[in-house]
Structure formats: structure tokens, C-alpha cells
Design a protein around this motif. Structure first.
Motif, PDB file in Angstrom:
ATOM      1  N   ARG A  75       0.846  -1.292   0.072  1.00  0.00           N
ATOM      2  CA  ARG A  75      -0.020   0.105   0.028  1.00  0.00           C
ATOM      3  C   ARG A  75       0.668   1.305   0.010  1.00  0.00           C
ATOM      4  NH1 ARG A  75      -4.950  -2.246   3.664  1.00  0.00           N
ATOM      5  NH2 ARG A  75      -6.122  -2.914   2.196  1.00  0.00           N
ATOM      6  N   ARG A 117       1.868  -5.074   4.300  1.00  0.00           N
ATOM      7  CA  ARG A 117       1.191  -5.684   5.013  1.00  0.00           C
ATOM      8  C   ARG A 117       1.284  -7.325   4.946  1.00  0.00           C
ATOM      9  NH1 ARG A 117      -5.423  -4.797   5.094  1.00  0.00           N
ATOM     10  NH2 ARG A 117      -5.905  -6.565   6.397  1.00  0.00           N
ATOM     11  N   ASP A 143      -2.968  -3.199   8.604  1.00  0.00           N
ATOM     12  CA  ASP A 143      -4.470  -2.858   8.147  1.00  0.00           C
ATOM     13  C   ASP A 143      -4.627  -1.457   8.698  1.00  0.00           C
ATOM     14  OD1 ASP A 143      -6.857  -2.740   7.414  1.00  0.00           O
ATOM     15  OD2 ASP A 143      -7.785  -4.022   9.157  1.00  0.00           O
ATOM     16  N   ASP A 145      -4.768   2.572   6.661  1.00  0.00           N
ATOM     17  CA  ASP A 145      -5.537   3.594   6.770  1.00  0.00           C
ATOM     18  C   ASP A 145      -5.319   5.123   7.104  1.00  0.00           C
ATOM     19  OD1 ASP A 145      -7.625   1.933   5.875  1.00  0.00           O
ATOM     20  OD2 ASP A 145      -9.193   2.215   7.343  1.00  0.00           O
TER      21      ASP A 145
END
Ligand code: IPM
Ligand code: MG
Length: 358
Positions: free
Chosen positions: A105, A131, A246, A250
Motif C-alpha cells: 500500500r 502488510r 491494516d 488507513d
């Protein structure tokens, strides 16, 4: 002509809207680029499919996907079905079935985007969060007994395997090696979680010996949140467990300006199975069908997919087109404080690609 088979699964909420926009942009890019072609097949899986068939995807769904070169995925989740059913029935079934153990990400403040961090730009915040995507806290290992009784017990046991931890840490080191700063931060919680997390730290030290050119530091996950906010420039590549990353990812996309922009790659790095590419946002029921979903996360995801397919030039061109549009600042969807629409942003990126100077 290099031809790639793409399986498109829009699925739920705004997923179909952003995937349609993404495919439109990829089509324009192919016309511009020549030399490669995407053969797209659409799969109607997701919560509507569940209402009709009682399952989120066809029973032989993985066999159907096996032959494709990549999966372009929208979002999963629907108000009428419990989340753990939609998630495990489709997205996690694909991630686990295809051993997509590296969830990658990137987060960067694109030109023209305002970060909630005062005065920060892409020079200060340019990260990739890696991740672990196949085990850890989300391995599905646990159970419930004495349901509904006062003595009910539920367990949710994390699973960390030496194989799983080694391969994700190795992947993160290799990724850091491709980046100019060559820096990796290994995030754990090894002060409080004294088994699995201590093994992570040990394995990171072992794997790191093979990467003397990479600088490494360690951070506890709680301290990492403050470092992301206060010292974003000290971070390059981050590797963390399924749960920790996770949450951190975000936070990362929010700090980069909007959850509507962030991309994700679920990779099987050895390429034994297809990898899956999806925007980081979810199905977003509140704006579904309104035509205002931000498609930029899906476009950036498309660039990651092209990169994985080996089309690095096309990927870079698509990123330039995205940045051209963000820098102009004239076409932002509401998540970025504008009044733009999915269609408007898509057309702007297509125009940038057609214009010939990206
Ligand atoms: C994500 C999402 C999912 C996940 C949800 C929908 C369970 O939050 O991709 O980060 O954590 O895997
Ligand atoms: Mg998440």
C-alpha cells in the motif's frame, strides 16, 4: 502485441462504479501506448450474486480466475449481509486461495492534494506499507463455545509462521532496495506480545543480514502512529502484521489526503497465482450510486497492476496523468473537498492521457 487477461470484479457498493472508470482509463492508455492489450473479462460476483445464489462467488470461481494475469477488484461489503460473510466469501477467498501474501500500500501526497498534516507535501510523505496478508491476526483461527450463555468464550488466535514472517520481511527488504532511500521500518508490538512479535523481530534481524545496503529501524505499533504524524519524512518502507498494517495503512492514506486515493496490490510475488489489485477504500454505501466516488485510488491501483504485468512505462504514464489532474486542482470529488464527479475526474485523466504530453 503483449496481451494480458484481466479479471474485473466490481462487486459491491461503489466498487462497480470505480472499476468501470478504471477500465475506461486503461482503455485510453492502451490506445495511446500500443504494444500491449488488456483482454478484460467481467465477473458478476459480490453481494447481489449472494442474494441470488447463496454464495459470494461461483463455487469454481478460483479455477475461473486462475488463468488470468491479474484481477482488478472494486470493493466488498453490503448492509444486508454480515461483513465476515462477504469478506471471507470473496476477497479473502481470493487472497488466501491464491496465496497473495504481500499486501502493498503506497501512500504519497500527490501534487495539488492538501494533507491534514500542515505544510506537508510528497517530499515529506512518500511511503509504502507492506502488510502481511495471509496469516497473523486475520488467519481465521479461533472459535466460540457456550454461545449466548454467560460463560461464553471466544478465541481469536494469531498465527505467525516462520515461513510466513520470513517471506513478507524478505519482500519488504527487496522493495526497499528498489527505492532511492533504501530504508525499512519493522513494526511490531514485541514489548507486550511476547511470542509472535518477538519472533518477528528475530526474523527481521536474520533476514536483514542479507541486505547490508538497507538501513533498518524498529518501531512499536503505537509509537509508529505518532511517528507517522510527527515525523513523516523519517519513513520509507514499512513492514507490519496483518492487523497492524491494516490500521497503519488507513492512517497513511488519510494523512496523504484521502482514503479515496490509496491503492492496494495483493501480490503473490512468486507469480504461481494471479495477483489482485484494489483501491483501499471500501464499498462506501453512503455515496453508492451518487456518481461522486473518487476513482483516483482505482486509477493508481491500475498503475500498480500495469507495473506488476511488466508495463512500467504505461504505469508511469498513468501516474503522470493522475498527477497532472490533481495538480490542476480543478476536478476534486467531495472526499477531497471539491464538487467533482467520478465521470468528471475520469474524463480529466483520459484527456491528460490523450493530450500526448504525459
Ligand atoms: C482492507 C480492509 C479489509 C481488511 C476489511 C474490509 C476487512 O479494511 O483492505 O484494509 O482489513 O482486510
Ligand atoms: Mg483496512
Amino acid at each position: 502485441m503483449r496481451t494480458y487477461k484481466i479479471a474485473a470484479i466490481g462487486a459491491d457498493g461503489i466498487g462497480p462504479e470505480v472499476i468501470a472508470a478504471g477500465l475506461q482509463v486503461l482503455e485510453v492508455l492502451q490506445q495511446r501506448e500500443s504494444g500491449f492489450k488488456l483482454e478484460v473479462e467481467q465477473f458478476p460476483w459480490g453481494s447481489d450474486y449472494y442474494h441470488r445464489h447463496g454464495v459470494m462467488m461461483a463455487e469454481d470461481g478460483l479455477d475461473k480466475l486462475k488463468g488470468c494475469d491479474a484481477i482488478y477488484f472494486g470493493a466488498v461489503g453490503d448492509k444486508s449481509i454480515p461483513d465476515h460473510i462477504t469478506l471471507w466469501g470473496l476477497r479473502l477467498r481470493i487472497c488466501q486461495g491464491f496465496d497473495q501474501y504481500a499486501n502493498v500500500r503506497p501512500a504519497r501526497i500527490l501534487p495539488g492534494i492538501t494533507s491534514p498534516l500542515r505544510d506537508r507535501t510528497g517530499d515529506d510523505l512518500d511511503w509504502i506499507i507492506v502488510r502481511e496478508n495471509s496469516e497473523g491476526e486475520y488467519s481465521g483461527n479461533g472459535g466460540r463455545v457456550h454461545r449466548g450463555l454467560p460463560e461464553e468464550v471466544a478465541t481469536e488466535t494469531s498465527v505467525f509462521t516462520r515461513t510466513g514472517v520470513t517471506r513478507i520481511i524478505r519482500y519488504a527488504f527487496e522493495l526497499a532496495r528498489k527505492r532511492p532511500r533504501k530504508h525499512l521500518t519493522v513494526v511490531t508490538k514485541s514489548n507486550a506480545q511476547r511470542h509472535g512479535m518477538v519472533m518477528w523481530d528475530e526474523i527481521a534481524a536474520e533476514v536483514g543480514q542479507g541486505f547490508p545496503d538497507i538501513t533498518v529501524d524498529k518501531e512499536l505499533v503505537d509509537a509508529m502512529t505518532t511517528r507517522m504524524v510527527l515525523k513523516p519524512g523519517s519513513i520509507d518502507v514499512v513492514v507490519a502484521t496483518n492487523l497492524h498494517a491494516d490500521i497503519l495503512s488507513d492512517l497513511a492514506v488519510a494523512l496523504a489526503g484521502s482514503i479515496g486515493i490509496g491503492p492496494t496490490a495483493n501480490l503473490n510475488p512468486e507469480r504461481r497465482f494471479p495477483s489482485m489489485f484494489e483501491p483501499i477504500h471500501g464499498s462506501a454505501f453512503d455515496i453508492t450510486g451518487k456518481g461522486i466516488a473518487n476513482p483516483l485510488g482505482t486509477f493508481w491501483t491500475g498503475a500498480m497492476m500495469l507495473e506488476h504485468l511488466g508495463e512500467a512505462d504505461a504505469a508511469a504514464r498513468l501516474m503522470h496523468a493522475i498527477e497532472r489532474v490533481t495538480a490542476a486542482g480543478t476536478c476534486f470529488t467531495p472526499d477531497l473537498g471539491g464538487t467533482g464527479t467520478t465521470k468528471g475526474v475520469t474524463e480529466a485523466v483520459c484527456d491528460a492521457l490523450r493530450s500526448g504530453n504525459v
